[in-house]
Motif scaffolding. Structure first.
Motif, mmCIF file in Angstrom:
data_model
loop_
_atom_site.group_PDB
_atom_site.id
_atom_site.type_symbol
_atom_site.label_atom_id
_atom_site.label_comp_id
_atom_site.label_asym_id
_atom_site.label_seq_id
_atom_site.Cartn_x
_atom_site.Cartn_y
_atom_site.Cartn_z
ATOM 1 N N UNK A 237 0.861 -1.184 0.000
ATOM 2 C CA UNK A 237 0.000 0.000 0.000
ATOM 3 C C UNK A 237 0.895 1.230 0.000
ATOM 4 N N UNK A 238 0.943 1.919 -1.136
ATOM 5 C CA UNK A 238 1.809 3.086 -1.317
ATOM 6 C C UNK A 238 0.967 4.349 -1.225
ATOM 7 N N UNK A 239 1.126 5.086 -0.128
ATOM 8 C CA UNK A 239 0.395 6.337 0.079
ATOM 9 C C UNK A 239 1.264 7.470 -0.447
ATOM 10 N N UNK A 240 1.064 7.832 -1.715
ATOM 11 C CA UNK A 240 1.904 8.821 -2.360
ATOM 12 C C UNK A 240 1.426 10.242 -2.158
ATOM 13 N N UNK A 241 1.969 11.138 -2.988
ATOM 14 C CA UNK A 241 1.684 12.559 -2.873
ATOM 15 C C UNK A 241 0.340 12.920 -3.489
ATOM 16 N N UNK A 242 0.024 12.344 -4.649
ATOM 17 C CA UNK A 242 -1.230 12.632 -5.339
ATOM 18 C C UNK A 242 -2.191 11.459 -5.351
ATOM 19 N N UNK A 243 -1.670 10.243 -5.290
ATOM 20 C CA UNK A 243 -2.508 9.048 -5.385
ATOM 21 C C UNK A 243 -2.064 8.024 -4.350
ATOM 22 N N UNK A 244 -2.928 7.023 -4.175
ATOM 23 C CA UNK A 244 -2.630 5.884 -3.288
ATOM 24 C C UNK A 244 -2.850 4.605 -4.080
ATOM 25 N N UNK A 245 -1.854 3.727 -4.057
ATOM 26 C CA UNK A 245 -1.925 2.472 -4.814
ATOM 27 C C UNK A 245 -1.859 1.280 -3.860
ATOM 28 N N UNK A 246 -2.536 0.229 -4.243
ATOM 29 C CA UNK A 246 -2.425 -1.065 -3.568
ATOM 30 C C UNK A 246 -2.057 -2.083 -4.640
ATOM 31 N N UNK A 247 -0.900 -2.737 -4.463
ATOM 32 C CA UNK A 247 -0.381 -3.686 -5.463
ATOM 33 C C UNK A 247 -0.222 -5.040 -4.778
ATOM 34 N N UNK A 248 -0.835 -6.102 -5.322
ATOM 35 C CA UNK A 248 -0.601 -7.450 -4.755
ATOM 36 C C UNK A 248 0.695 -8.045 -5.295
ATOM 37 N N UNK A 249 1.422 -8.777 -4.423
ATOM 38 C CA UNK A 249 2.665 -9.458 -4.806
ATOM 39 C C UNK A 249 2.475 -10.959 -4.586
ATOM 40 N N UNK A 263 -7.464 8.469 -5.968
ATOM 41 C CA UNK A 263 -6.865 9.782 -6.219
ATOM 42 C C UNK A 263 -6.859 10.642 -4.959
ATOM 43 N N UNK A 264 -6.276 10.117 -3.905
ATOM 44 C CA UNK A 264 -6.118 10.823 -2.641
ATOM 45 C C UNK A 264 -4.694 10.591 -2.159
ATOM 46 N N UNK A 265 -4.032 11.658 -1.710
ATOM 47 C CA UNK A 265 -2.662 11.522 -1.220
ATOM 48 C C UNK A 265 -2.308 12.633 -0.254
ATOM 49 N N UNK A 266 -1.025 12.769 -0.016
ATOM 50 C CA UNK A 266 -0.553 13.775 0.930
ATOM 51 C C UNK A 266 -0.859 15.190 0.497
ATOM 52 N N UNK A 267 -0.919 15.434 -0.812
ATOM 53 C CA UNK A 267 -1.264 16.777 -1.292
ATOM 54 C C UNK A 267 -2.648 17.194 -0.811
ATOM 55 N N UNK A 268 -3.605 16.304 -0.892
ATOM 56 C CA UNK A 268 -4.975 16.621 -0.516
ATOM 57 C C UNK A 268 -5.095 16.848 0.986
ATOM 58 N N UNK A 269 -4.332 16.104 1.789
ATOM 59 C CA UNK A 269 -4.352 16.317 3.236
ATOM 60 C C UNK A 269 -3.802 17.699 3.574
ATOM 61 N N UNK A 270 -2.694 18.071 2.948
ATOM 62 C CA UNK A 270 -2.112 19.393 3.205
ATOM 63 C C UNK A 270 -3.045 20.504 2.751
ATOM 64 N N UNK A 271 -3.645 20.328 1.583
ATOM 65 C CA UNK A 271 -4.557 21.355 1.080
ATOM 66 C C UNK A 271 -5.785 21.489 1.974
ATOM 67 N N UNK A 272 -6.290 20.369 2.475
ATOM 68 C CA UNK A 272 -7.449 20.399 3.365
ATOM 69 C C UNK A 272 -7.103 21.099 4.688
ATOM 70 N N UNK A 273 -5.935 20.816 5.236
ATOM 71 C CA UNK A 273 -5.508 21.484 6.459
ATOM 72 C C UNK A 273 -5.312 22.975 6.224
ATOM 73 N N UNK A 274 -4.788 23.349 5.088
ATOM 74 C CA UNK A 274 -4.596 24.769 4.768
ATOM 75 C C UNK A 274 -5.934 25.492 4.667
ATOM 76 N N UNK A 275 -6.928 24.850 4.084
ATOM 77 C CA UNK A 275 -8.256 25.461 3.998
ATOM 78 C C UNK A 275 -8.886 25.623 5.377
ATOM 79 N N UNK A 276 -8.790 24.610 6.220
ATOM 80 C CA UNK A 276 -9.390 24.694 7.557
ATOM 81 C C UNK A 276 -8.732 25.798 8.380
ATOM 82 N N UNK A 277 -7.410 25.898 8.334
ATOM 83 C CA UNK A 277 -6.724 26.934 9.102
ATOM 84 C C UNK A 277 -7.016 28.322 8.566
#
Length: 785
Positions: A237-249, A263-277
């Motif tokens: 489970x790769x939680x990236x900057x713009x997207x999150x992927x789950x790859x089976x091995x 299509x959720x990642x660290x960018x969206x968390x930062x942007x959401x926190x910036x809007x709330x503040x």
């Protein structure tokens, strides 16, 4: 086209906005910007040869320097050409280094900004991290930070070229090209168009001999697998900057047919926190820069096991919520405290005030003396003129008056009376009875025709008599008004004298009577206001004051006028409108405009008396505070702004700490209609092309969480609880975090590139020109070397 180390024709603009086309022999543009010189210093020169598209008289082109605080490596030539260069091309950060090493050599943010210098107008290139102190020398309003990624796919290859230039330059590459194999990471199921353009850029621009592509999440999983963190069969489970992927091995190789993306990642968390503040603290929006909010997110945010119960704690204001609240103190300088003036300062200001007052009194006295001298000289001149006029013969009087500028003797005497009155007023003397008696003859002479019968006067004299009658009536009216004011002043002085005597006899009783009278007048005025607003004592069935019409809120005289107007309207509306045909109809306007409103005089007198008593009480009683409701003439006080305190510059993080990263599990909060992290594991297992219950158990018993957004505290426990709810009871579930979720992808790629079998997974420049991008479409490396 020659496919040597030459770069295709590019477009460069000079200061005069002339556009020329040049062919550049491959040389990376290198330079830095210093505070001391405020100009770009180049470390190497580019060889430019003008093409036929531009004449030799054109302005010389300028190369664009880099601005960065990242040091340039100096051991580039010590590595043989067989050592691969490993690039982790993430949407957030760009990492580049040598294969076989434990850490990348250069790390910077994967953004580009190209502002202009404010003085020279030169365009510079800011790649990745930069010194904020340098930006004051550049105009960044027209050029914001740009990324080469759309979601997690590279699509802006012009921006990507700037990033690669900077990365190779910081590695220490010279102008002869890149003669090392390159391993570069990409996203899962990267489109062949993006992969083809990246191969074209590396082959034709930088002269790379061979290239290999690999998925960053796969490299991170293989790196942790080699160190015993996870098994061969599992989920990444790769939680990236713009997207999150789950790859089976399965057996150490990724199965891309079963992969899943959100299509959720660290960018969206930062942007959401910036809007709330920004919504919570709108006065400090300039403080919430992207870099600062990113740091606050990584420092304070966490993921709660149960969002609803955690939110209820903060809603109730429990002690646990206070302990979980964090505070960020902004820079704040307390205002200087004003100390009370000392006795010496008070004495000094009083002395200055006394000197200024004395100077003003002296100036006023000098002006008064000068005025008195002028009036005395004028009065002596008029008296001398009257004495001369008595000695002049009757026939010579008109010529004498013409020389003096006066029309008649009466005018001279009137001027003398005015001058005498002004002189007495300037000296401060009261008006004497002798002066009033002296003014009577002049007045009688001024209105000489008033007492003469009309039959004794000529027509012109009759007209003049009417004028004198009108003037005399106005004069007498003014005299009566003056007399009335004088009597009122005497009466006021008499009342004040009586009140002062009462106060001296019994001060306490006098003050008590004033307070009682002030209270009665205040209640009387307030009652009259309520009656005007709510009606004159009308009540409804419950004996409560009801809302009445406008006519019932009027006083008696106004209600009578309303009745007359209404009656006239109803009488004239029954038949033909003949209003005004009779003389008595016009009496209605007289009745309506007649001022018989005796009630209007009372409120003015009461308010005047209330203001007088309030002023008297303020003089006698220091503790007296007038009622704001009783004062109708004083405007409302303007609310004063309180001084800013330390608490006004504090940013408090409460529910925002766990609300922002919660969107990783509930993307619908920000309008993304997709599943969360816990549901992605079930979707991935259902997408596998083969069904094996034992395989599903092996996958869920080895789940690796990697990526920058996996660093939130509590994410492993929350994922385990969420996956356990969607999997059958008793299925083993084990979730682990990568050793270093941020760097493990590059480390796995570096270990992969250092293996001897790595060259079998690459394709060369000749293969690219021979097979084209169709071969890239089917290219798939094997991670188990």
């Amino acid at each position: 086209m020659d496919v040597s180390n030459e770069v295709p024709i590019i477009r460069i603009e000079d200061g005069a906005h002339h556009v020329c086309h040049y062919t550049l022999s491959f040389t990376i543009c290198r330079g830095f910007y210093s505070h001391e010189t405020h100009q770009a210093l180049f470390l190497s020169k580019a060889t430019l040869s003008s093409s036929s598209a531009c004449s030799s008289s054109s302005a010389s082109p300028t190369t664009m320097p880099f601005i960065s605080k990242i040091h340039r490596q100096s051991d580039y030539n010590l590595f043989s050409s067989a050592t691969p260069i490993v690039i982790d091309n993430g949407a957030s950060y760009f990492r580049i280094g040598w294969a076989g090493e434990s850490d990348p050599r250069v790390i910077f943010r994967n953004i580009v900004q190209r502002p202009r210098h404010k003085i020279t107008g030169e365009t510079v290139t800011i790649v990745g991290d930069h010194d904020p102190a340098l930006l004051k020398y550049f105009d960044c309003t027209r050029s914001g930070p740009r990324s080469a990624f759309d979601s997690n796919v590279v699509y802006q290859f012009e921006t990507m070229e700037y990033i690669l230039d900077f990365g190779f330059d910081r590695m220490g590459a010279n102008g002869s090209g890149i003669d090392h194999p390159v391993l570069i990471t990409e996203c899962v199921c990267n489109p062949v168009q993006s992969r083809s353009k990246m191969g074209e850029l590396l082959f034709e621009t930088y002269g790379v001999p061979s290239i290999a592509f690999g998925v960053d999440a796969a490299f991170s999983y293989k790196y942790n697998q080699q160190r015993g963190v996870c098994d061969k069969d599992g989920l990444a489970m790769c939680l990236g900057f713009n997207t999150t992927h789950v790859i089976p091995f399965v057996d150490g190789e990724p199965i891309y047919k079963g992969s899943c993306r959100t299509n959720i990642g660290g960018y969206h968390v930062t942007d959401y926190l910036k809007q709330l503040l920004s919504l919570k603290y709108p006065h400090h929006m300039a403080r919430f820069t992207w870099e600062k909010v990113e740091d606050l997110k990584m420092e304070h945010c966490y993921i709660t096991p149960d969002y609803a119960s955690e939110a209820r704690l903060f809603q109730k204001g429990a002690k646990e919520a206070e302990e979980k609240t964090r505070c960020w103190q902004l820079p704040w300088v307390p205002p200087p405290t004003e100390e009370p003036p000392s006795e010496e300062e008070i004495a000094r200001k009083a002395a200055i005030k006394e000197r200024n007052g004395q100077r003003l009194r002296e100036m006023a006295e000098a002006k008064r003396s000068s005025r008195i001298n002028e009036l005395e000289n004028e009065l002596h001149g008029l008296e001398f003129l009257l004495r001369q006029l008595e000695q002049v013969e009757e026939r010579n009087i008109p010529s004498f008056l013409a020389e003096t500028g006066y029309v008649s003797r009466q005018e001279i005497e009137s001027a003398r009376g005015k001058a005498s009155q002004s002189l007495r007023k300037a000296k401060g003397e009261p008006k004497s009875e002798q002066a009033e008696t002296e003014a009577d003859p002049a007045t009688n002479e001024k209105f000489a025709l008033v007492n003469i019968p009309d039959y004794m006067l000529t027509p012109d004299q009759i007209i003049e008599k009417k004028k004198q009658l009108s003037i005399k009536s106005m004069f007498e009216g003014r005299q009566r008004l003056k007399q009335k004011r004088h009597e009122e002043e005497l009466e006021r002085e008499r009342k004040q004298q009586l009140e002062e005597e009462k106060r001296l006899e019994n001060p306490e009783l006098y003050l008590e009577q004033l307070h009682a009278k002030y209270k009665d007048l205040s209640e009387k005025i307030n009652q009259r206001k309520r009656l005007k607003t709510n009606g004159g004592g009308h009540t409804n069935g419950n004996n409560l004051s009801g809302n009445v019409g406008r006519g019932e809120r009027l006083n008696a005289a106004q209600r009578e006028r309303m009745r007359l107007l209404t009656t006239a309207a109803f009488d004239r509306g029954k038949g033909e409108d003949t209003f005004g045909a009779r003389d008595e109809d016009w009496q209605l306007y007289k009745l309506m405009s007649k001022d018989n409103d005796d009630d209007d005089e009372g409120p003015d007198q009461d308010e005047t008396e209330l203001a007088r008593i309030s002023s008297r009480l303020q003089d006698l009683d220091p503790t007296f505070v007038p009622k704001s409701e009783a004062s109708t003439s004083q405007p409302a006080e303007v609310p004063r702004s309180r001084p800013l305190t330390k608490e006004d510059f504090q940013i408090v993080f409460g529910v925002e700490r766990f609300r922002c990263p919660e969107i990783l599990f509930s993307p619908k909060w920000i309008g993304v209609d997709q599943v969360g992290l816990d549901e992605m594991a079930g979707v991935t297992i259902r997408r596998l092309p083969f069904k094996d219950e034992s395989l599903e158990e092996r996958l869920t018993s080895s789940i690796l969480v990697t990526g920058g957004s996996s660093l939130y505290p509590g994410i492993v426990e929350r994922l385990e609880a969420g996956i356990r709810m969607i999997r059958p009871c008793g299925v083993p579930i084990k979730i682990v975090r990568a050793l270093d979720p941020v760097i493990d992808a590059w480390r796995g790629a570096a270990a992969y590139a250092s293996a001897p079998e790595f060259y079998t997974q690459t394709f060369s420049k000749m293969d690219y020109y021979e097979k084209g991008e169709d071969w890239l479409r089917s290219y798939q490396p094997k991670y188990s070397l």
